[in-house]
Motif scaffolding. Structure first.
Motif, PDB file in Angstrom:
ATOM      1  N   VAL A  29       0.864  -1.184   0.000  1.00  0.00           N
ATOM      2  CA  VAL A  29       0.000   0.000   0.000  1.00  0.00           C
ATOM      3  C   VAL A  29       0.903   1.237   0.000  1.00  0.00           C
ATOM      4  N   ASN A  30       0.586   2.182  -0.866  1.00  0.00           N
ATOM      5  CA  ASN A  30       1.475   3.336  -1.097  1.00  0.00           C
ATOM      6  C   ASN A  30       2.862   2.845  -1.488  1.00  0.00           C
ATOM      7  N   GLY A  31       3.905   3.450  -0.981  1.00  0.00           N
ATOM      8  CA  GLY A  31       5.250   3.001  -1.338  1.00  0.00           C
ATOM      9  C   GLY A  31       5.690   3.506  -2.696  1.00  0.00           C
ATOM     10  N   PRO A  32       6.881   3.100  -3.126  1.00  0.00           N
ATOM     11  CA  PRO A  32       7.513   3.676  -4.312  1.00  0.00           C
ATOM     12  C   PRO A  32       6.720   3.462  -5.602  1.00  0.00           C
ATOM     13  N   GLU A  33       6.053   2.337  -5.759  1.00  0.00           N
ATOM     14  CA  GLU A  33       5.327   2.059  -6.997  1.00  0.00           C
ATOM     15  C   GLU A  33       4.194   3.073  -7.193  1.00  0.00           C
ATOM     16  N   VAL A  34       3.464   3.327  -6.122  1.00  0.00           N
ATOM     17  CA  VAL A  34       2.352   4.283  -6.186  1.00  0.00           C
ATOM     18  C   VAL A  34       2.903   5.684  -6.439  1.00  0.00           C
ATOM     19  N   HIS A  35       4.017   6.002  -5.775  1.00  0.00           N
ATOM     20  CA  HIS A  35       4.619   7.320  -5.941  1.00  0.00           C
ATOM     21  C   HIS A  35       5.082   7.522  -7.386  1.00  0.00           C
ATOM     22  N   GLN A  36       5.721   6.518  -7.946  1.00  0.00           N
ATOM     23  CA  GLN A  36       6.177   6.607  -9.339  1.00  0.00           C
ATOM     24  C   GLN A  36       5.005   6.808 -10.298  1.00  0.00           C
ATOM     25  N   GLU A  42       1.141  12.659 -13.436  1.00  0.00           N
ATOM     26  CA  GLU A  42       1.244  14.132 -13.399  1.00  0.00           C
ATOM     27  C   GLU A  42       1.894  14.635 -14.687  1.00  0.00           C
ATOM     28  N   ALA A  43       2.963  13.962 -15.107  1.00  0.00           N
ATOM     29  CA  ALA A  43       3.670  14.377 -16.323  1.00  0.00           C
ATOM     30  C   ALA A  43       2.772  14.184 -17.546  1.00  0.00           C
ATOM     31  N   VAL A  47      -0.414  18.159 -15.072  1.00  0.00           N
ATOM     32  CA  VAL A  47      -1.094  18.713 -13.896  1.00  0.00           C
ATOM     33  C   VAL A  47      -0.111  18.665 -12.731  1.00  0.00           C
ATOM     34  N   LYS A  48      -0.253  19.616 -11.788  1.00  0.00           N
ATOM     35  CA  LYS A  48       0.722  19.728 -10.705  1.00  0.00           C
ATOM     36  C   LYS A  48       0.621  18.578  -9.706  1.00  0.00           C
ATOM     37  N   HIS A  49      -0.616  18.195  -9.385  1.00  0.00           N
ATOM     38  CA  HIS A  49      -0.777  17.174  -8.344  1.00  0.00           C
ATOM     39  C   HIS A  49      -1.742  16.078  -8.767  1.00  0.00           C
ATOM     40  N   VAL A  50      -1.291  14.836  -8.618  1.00  0.00           N
ATOM     41  CA  VAL A  50      -2.175  13.677  -8.714  1.00  0.00           C
ATOM     42  C   VAL A  50      -2.170  13.021  -7.343  1.00  0.00           C
ATOM     43  N   ILE A  51      -3.356  12.761  -6.814  1.00  0.00           N
ATOM     44  CA  ILE A  51      -3.446  12.057  -5.534  1.00  0.00           C
ATOM     45  C   ILE A  51      -4.191  10.748  -5.789  1.00  0.00           C
ATOM     46  N   PRO A  52      -3.476   9.627  -5.791  1.00  0.00           N
ATOM     47  CA  PRO A  52      -4.141   8.340  -6.043  1.00  0.00           C
ATOM     48  C   PRO A  52      -5.064   7.985  -4.885  1.00  0.00           C
ATOM     49  N   CYS A  53      -6.142   7.279  -5.196  1.00  0.00           N
ATOM     50  CA  CYS A  53      -7.060   6.829  -4.154  1.00  0.00           C
ATOM     51  C   CYS A  53      -7.675   5.496  -4.574  1.00  0.00           C
ATOM     52  N   ALA A  54      -8.689   5.048  -3.821  1.00  0.00           N
ATOM     53  CA  ALA A  54      -9.144   3.659  -3.954  1.00  0.00           C
ATOM     54  C   ALA A  54     -10.074   3.398  -5.137  1.00  0.00           C
ATOM     55  N   ASN A  55     -10.812   4.393  -5.573  1.00  0.00           N
ATOM     56  CA  ASN A  55     -11.732   4.209  -6.716  1.00  0.00           C
ATOM     57  C   ASN A  55     -12.252   5.578  -7.160  1.00  0.00           C
ATOM     58  N   GLY A 167      -7.415  28.336 -29.028  1.00  0.00           N
ATOM     59  CA  GLY A 167      -6.477  27.365 -29.575  1.00  0.00           C
ATOM     60  C   GLY A 167      -5.685  26.578 -28.547  1.00  0.00           C
ATOM     61  N   THR A 168      -5.715  27.014 -27.271  1.00  0.00           N
ATOM     62  CA  THR A 168      -4.976  26.243 -26.261  1.00  0.00           C
ATOM     63  C   THR A 168      -5.709  24.929 -25.986  1.00  0.00           C
ATOM     64  N   THR A 169      -4.917  23.927 -25.643  1.00  0.00           N
ATOM     65  CA  THR A 169      -5.471  22.600 -25.409  1.00  0.00           C
ATOM     66  C   THR A 169      -5.080  22.124 -24.022  1.00  0.00           C
ATOM     67  N   LYS A 170      -6.042  21.501 -23.332  1.00  0.00           N
ATOM     68  CA  LYS A 170      -5.733  20.924 -22.018  1.00  0.00           C
ATOM     69  C   LYS A 170      -6.296  19.523 -21.937  1.00  0.00           C
ATOM     70  N   LYS A 171      -5.722  18.754 -21.037  1.00  0.00           N
ATOM     71  CA  LYS A 171      -6.205  17.395 -20.840  1.00  0.00           C
ATOM     72  C   LYS A 171      -7.490  17.405 -20.001  1.00  0.00           C
TER      73      LYS A 171
END
Ligand SMILES: *Cc1c(COP(=O)(O)O)cnc(C)c1O
Length: 383
Positions: A29-36, A42-43, A47-55, A167-171
């Motif tokens: 749970v969490n740890g390096p894999e989730v962080h990566q 994010e890349a 976007v500046k912040h991605v916060i993973p969660c359960a669903n 003309g600007t594009t965002k995700k």
């Protein structure tokens, strides 16, 4: 409807070795894999912040908690969507305000949003339904005018682009204050269980949300706010890391399949094929464009306009051709969400769509022959 097996076969080695690495590390749970995964997403999204969660349902709930919405606050969302969106509004004791959608894109109608605004309105949740962004240009303008939050329900449109008039594009998912997505296996970026994520460019909201997903803790065993337990498993993060580099190709495969369907249905007068509505130039004539990715076709959804939708569904079921009706009942008519404030006359489009829509198999492994067979079966039946 989806072919997860065929997709897995192609990435089996990389997925299997990533999962084994997690088992070896015992950081489940969490740890390096989730962080990566967080960093890579994010890349990808810019976007500046991605916060993973359960669903994805948690992602929506936590987004609203992170923005500090309070019981009694009104939240406007679409009548024609999956129930999760309205469910979490109600769970937090906020007041859901359902409004009608557009008949061509199935997305929330911005005139209806304007009409629904009251002094209690605090947020709008546009749902980027079936893989295409809602009219964000107008929704952002409304939110700006009335000082409202925007929470994008991006469960069905990860990887889609939105082009503004300048003309600007965002995700998709990165235009509002907060975006929420789901990694349910059948979504465009799916893991092999449950998963979700919240996106934001706001440092303060991101900080708040990072605590909320972890019992309201910002420092170990100090609980500053009431939170929840909503985490992404490292095994799911490993699957997502193996799939994220393929997301653009997966979405492209969906677009190509949708083009083939649309071409096949071109001359059937009983069918309306999906419309792409965009500010991007290349779409002005073509119904669907394969060179850009403003619609990522989570679903390929037809309108059957001769009253034979149910008969067609029955016919397809008999032939064991997968299909689905998303969604068969407007949310304002659901037992859980009925409200005397709603007036049937305010939902003409949703009330009609629930009788006309049918979604066909849509995934990354569809081939020409399958599509032709499905299309011909439908055209023959509707003749
Ligand atoms: C799938 C979906 C959700 C919920 O995601 P889960 O991960 O299943 O909780 C929310 N909104 C929409 C529009 C969805 O399609």
């Amino acid at each position: 409807m989806v072919d997860l097996k065929g997709q897995y076969e192609k990435i089996k080695e990389s997925v299997n070795s990533s999962i084994l690495k997690v088992l070896d590390s015992t950081a489940f749970v969490n740890g390096p894999e989730v962080h990566q995964f967080q960093k890579e997403l994010e890349a990808y999204l810019g976007v500046k912040h991605v916060i993973p969660c359960a669903n994805g349902t948690d992602a929506l709930q936590i987004a609203m908690m992170g923005l500090g919405l309070k019981p009694g606050d009104e939240v406007i969302t679409a009548d024609f969507t999956f129930a999760a969106t309205v469910e979490v509004i109600a769970l937090l004791q906020l007041t859901p305000v359902l409004v009608d959608v557009y008949p061509d894109t199935f997305n929330i109608n911005t005139d209806a949003i304007r009409k629904a605004i009251t002094p209690k309105t605090k947020a709008i949740i546009p749902v980027h339904l079936f893989g295409q962004c809602a009219n964000m240009e107008e929704i952002l303008a409304i939110a700006n005018e009335h000082n409202l939050f925007i929470i994008e329900d991006n469960a069905q449109a990860i990887g889609a682009n939105y082009t503004f008039k300048n003309g600007t594009t965002k995700k998709a998912g990165t235009m509002g204050h907060v975006g929420a997505t789901s990694f349910f296996p059948s979504k465009n970026l799916g893991c092999y269980g449950d998963g979700g994520a919240i996106f934001t460019n706001d440092d303060e909201v991101a900080h708040l949300i990072r605590g909320i997903v972890n019992h309201g803790m910002y420092e170990r065993y100090y609980h500053d706010v009431v939170g929840v337990n909503s985490r992404l498993d490292a095994i799911q993060a490993a699957v997502l890391r193996a799939k994220l580099p393929n997301l653009n190709a997966y979405n492209k495969a969906r677009q190509e399949a949708s083009q083939k369907y649309t071409t096949a249905f071109q001359n059937c007068k009983h069918i309306e094929t999906p419309k792409v509505v965009t500010n991007k130039r290349c779409h002005q004539e073509a119904g669907i464009c394969s060179t850009c990715d403003c619609h990522v076709f989570h679903q390929y959804t037809l309108k059957i306009i001769n009253g034979k939708r149910d008969a067609l569904a029955k016919h397809l079921a008999e032939l064991q051709i997968p299909h689905g009706v998303y969604y068969p009942i407007p949310l304002h008519s659901q037992k859980a969400y009925k409200d005397s404030r709603y007036n049937e006359a305010d939902f003409p489009v949703t009330n009609q769509l629930v009788k006309e829509v049918i979604s066909l198999p849509m995934h990354t492994e569809l081939d020409e022959e399958q599509i032709r067979f499905i299309a011909n079966t439908i055209i023959e039946f509707l003749k």
